[in-house]
Design a protein around this motif. Structure first.
Motif, PDB file in Angstrom:
ATOM      1  N   UNK A  54       0.828  -1.213   0.000  1.00  0.00           N
ATOM      2  CA  UNK A  54       0.000   0.000   0.000  1.00  0.00           C
ATOM      3  C   UNK A  54       0.855   1.252   0.000  1.00  0.00           C
ATOM      4  N   UNK A  55       0.224   2.338  -0.424  1.00  0.00           N
ATOM      5  CA  UNK A  55       0.821   3.660  -0.288  1.00  0.00           C
ATOM      6  C   UNK A  55      -0.320   4.542   0.212  1.00  0.00           C
ATOM      7  N   UNK A  56      -0.145   5.102   1.404  1.00  0.00           N
ATOM      8  CA  UNK A  56      -1.274   5.765   2.075  1.00  0.00           C
ATOM      9  C   UNK A  56      -1.144   7.281   2.046  1.00  0.00           C
ATOM     10  N   UNK A  82       5.117   0.801   4.899  1.00  0.00           N
ATOM     11  CA  UNK A  82       4.153   1.407   3.981  1.00  0.00           C
ATOM     12  C   UNK A  82       4.384   2.921   3.970  1.00  0.00           C
ATOM     13  N   UNK A  83       4.601   3.518   2.797  1.00  0.00           N
ATOM     14  CA  UNK A  83       4.798   4.967   2.764  1.00  0.00           C
ATOM     15  C   UNK A  83       3.529   5.732   3.144  1.00  0.00           C
ATOM     16  N   UNK A  84       3.731   6.796   3.913  1.00  0.00           N
ATOM     17  CA  UNK A  84       2.595   7.616   4.372  1.00  0.00           C
ATOM     18  C   UNK A  84       2.870   9.072   4.043  1.00  0.00           C
ATOM     19  N   UNK A  85       1.914   9.717   3.371  1.00  0.00           N
ATOM     20  CA  UNK A  85       2.001  11.161   3.131  1.00  0.00           C
ATOM     21  C   UNK A  85       0.731  11.806   3.678  1.00  0.00           C
ATOM     22  N   UNK A  86       0.762  13.123   3.825  1.00  0.00           N
ATOM     23  CA  UNK A  86      -0.444  13.833   4.288  1.00  0.00           C
ATOM     24  C   UNK A  86      -0.860  14.832   3.223  1.00  0.00           C
ATOM     25  N   UNK A  87      -2.168  14.995   3.072  1.00  0.00           N
ATOM     26  CA  UNK A  87      -2.685  16.005   2.140  1.00  0.00           C
ATOM     27  C   UNK A  87      -3.586  16.955   2.924  1.00  0.00           C
ATOM     28  N   UNK A  88      -3.297  18.224   2.818  1.00  0.00           N
ATOM     29  CA  UNK A  88      -4.147  19.220   3.473  1.00  0.00           C
ATOM     30  C   UNK A  88      -4.860  20.023   2.392  1.00  0.00           C
ATOM     31  N   UNK A  89      -6.160  20.119   2.517  1.00  0.00           N
ATOM     32  CA  UNK A  89      -6.919  20.932   1.575  1.00  0.00           C
ATOM     33  C   UNK A  89      -7.246  22.252   2.261  1.00  0.00           C
TER      34      UNK A  89
END
Ligand code: SF4
Ligand code: ZN
Length: 315
Positions: A54-56, A82-89
């Motif tokens: 997975x890539x989260x 598992x790679x984890x990134x954050x997205x802020x809208x």
């Protein structure tokens, strides 16, 4: 003076920081944090939310739910490589999102999670402040929710994530279940849950909700104890009347009948498979003619709203 309440964990005599609503269990800081972490790990295992390969992407707003989600997900992802990134809208809400964005940036930095920011203005053409100033518009939260989901799905996919984690807690789950029943929308309910939103379209990034079993007040306490620096401010456009009413009703009922929210969550879990089977073939996702995102009609909701807003004057 009232006697100090101690942690009920076997062999622990530290002062309690929390007493569970139902079950009469009191926990010290260490055992409370551990209890939240264990329950989240259990949800992840039970529903297979994280899998090898997975890539989260985690949707982070800078509020207690999403920042706690990051703290809870990071060690789980690390342990499975598992790679984890954050997205802020960034919705463009003056005086509200700025502080929360800072909180998100600081927590991402501490945890070593790369943060990607997308804005309503750049992606949808309108900031929430601009939308709020339009004459004859609908409820602010409706535009906000549709644009946020639309931007998150696209951003997660473009950034290479195959799953999008959100910070929805047990209270959100219980509210949504009740709201869908009250609105007679069982097909929406069928797509809901800790690993819901599965549509047969490779452009749709699957949603996962690892905090679905944790009550909101426990997530809030977790955020305080972890010193996430959360600001508990309220959005100036808040006021989705229906959800607010259901929230109040559930809080009052929980107060009188502890375990109500968990009961709704568990009942939903036991009928979710049946609902999914019953409505599995109804939803055939198509592609929006304008933006190419998955949509149930020719033009997706976000593009429909963009068109509508373009035609509205500033009031
Ligand atoms: Fe958007 Fe409504 Fe939440 Fe404000 S309260 S951030 S307008 S969904
Ligand atoms: Zn579209």
């Amino acid at each position: 003076m009232a006697a100090e309440i101690l942690c009920s964990f076997k062999g622990c005599a530290r002062p309690a920081v929390y007493t569970q609503h139902c079950g009469d269990r009191s926990l010290c800081r260490k055992h409370f944090l551990q209890s939240v972490e264990r329950r989240v790990a259990r949800t992840v295992r039970r529903f297979g939310l994280l899998e090898k390969g997975d890539s989260i992407a985690a949707a982070v707003s800078g509020g207690k739910d999403s920042v706690s989600l990051l703290h809870l997900l990071k060690p789980l992802c690390d342990s499975m490589r598992i790679p984890l990134i954050a997205i802020l809208v960034d919705e463009g809400i003056t005086g509200y999102r700025d502080g929360a964005r800072k909180v998100a940036e600081e927590n991402c930095k501490t945890l070593g999670v790369p943060l990607h920011v997308r804005s309503f203005k750049e992606e949808a053409g309108f900031s929430m402040d601009e939308i709020a100033g339009k004459k004859g518009r609908g409820k602010a939260c409706s535009y906000c929710g549709v644009f946020r989901r639309w931007i998150l799905n696209r951003a997660a996919r473009e950034l290479g994530a195959n799953k999008l984690a959100t910070g929805h807690n047990l209270d959100d789950l219980a509210q949504t279940v009740l709201m869908n029943i009250m609105r007679n929308e069982p097909s929406r309910l069928a797509r809901f849950g800790p690993n819901g939103g599965v549509a047969e379209d490779e452009r749709f990034v699957r949603r996962i909700k690892p905090l679905n079993g944790i009550p909101e007040r426990e997530v809030a306490l977790y955020a305080v104890l972890m010193e996430e620096g959360i600001e508990f401010g309220e959005c100036p456009y808040a006021g989705e009347a229906f959800r607010g009413g259901v929230r109040d009703f559930l809080n009052e009922t929980e107060e009188e009948y502890p375990g109500t929210k968990a009961g709704i969550g568990n009942s939903f879990e036991s009928i979710r498979g049946l609902l999914a089977d019953a409505f599995a073939k109804v939803e055939k996702p198509r592609r929006c003619k304008e933006c190419g995102e998955p949509s149930s009609s020719e033009i997706c909701k976000a593009c429909g709203m963009r068109r509508e807003l373009e035609g509205l004057e500033v009031g």
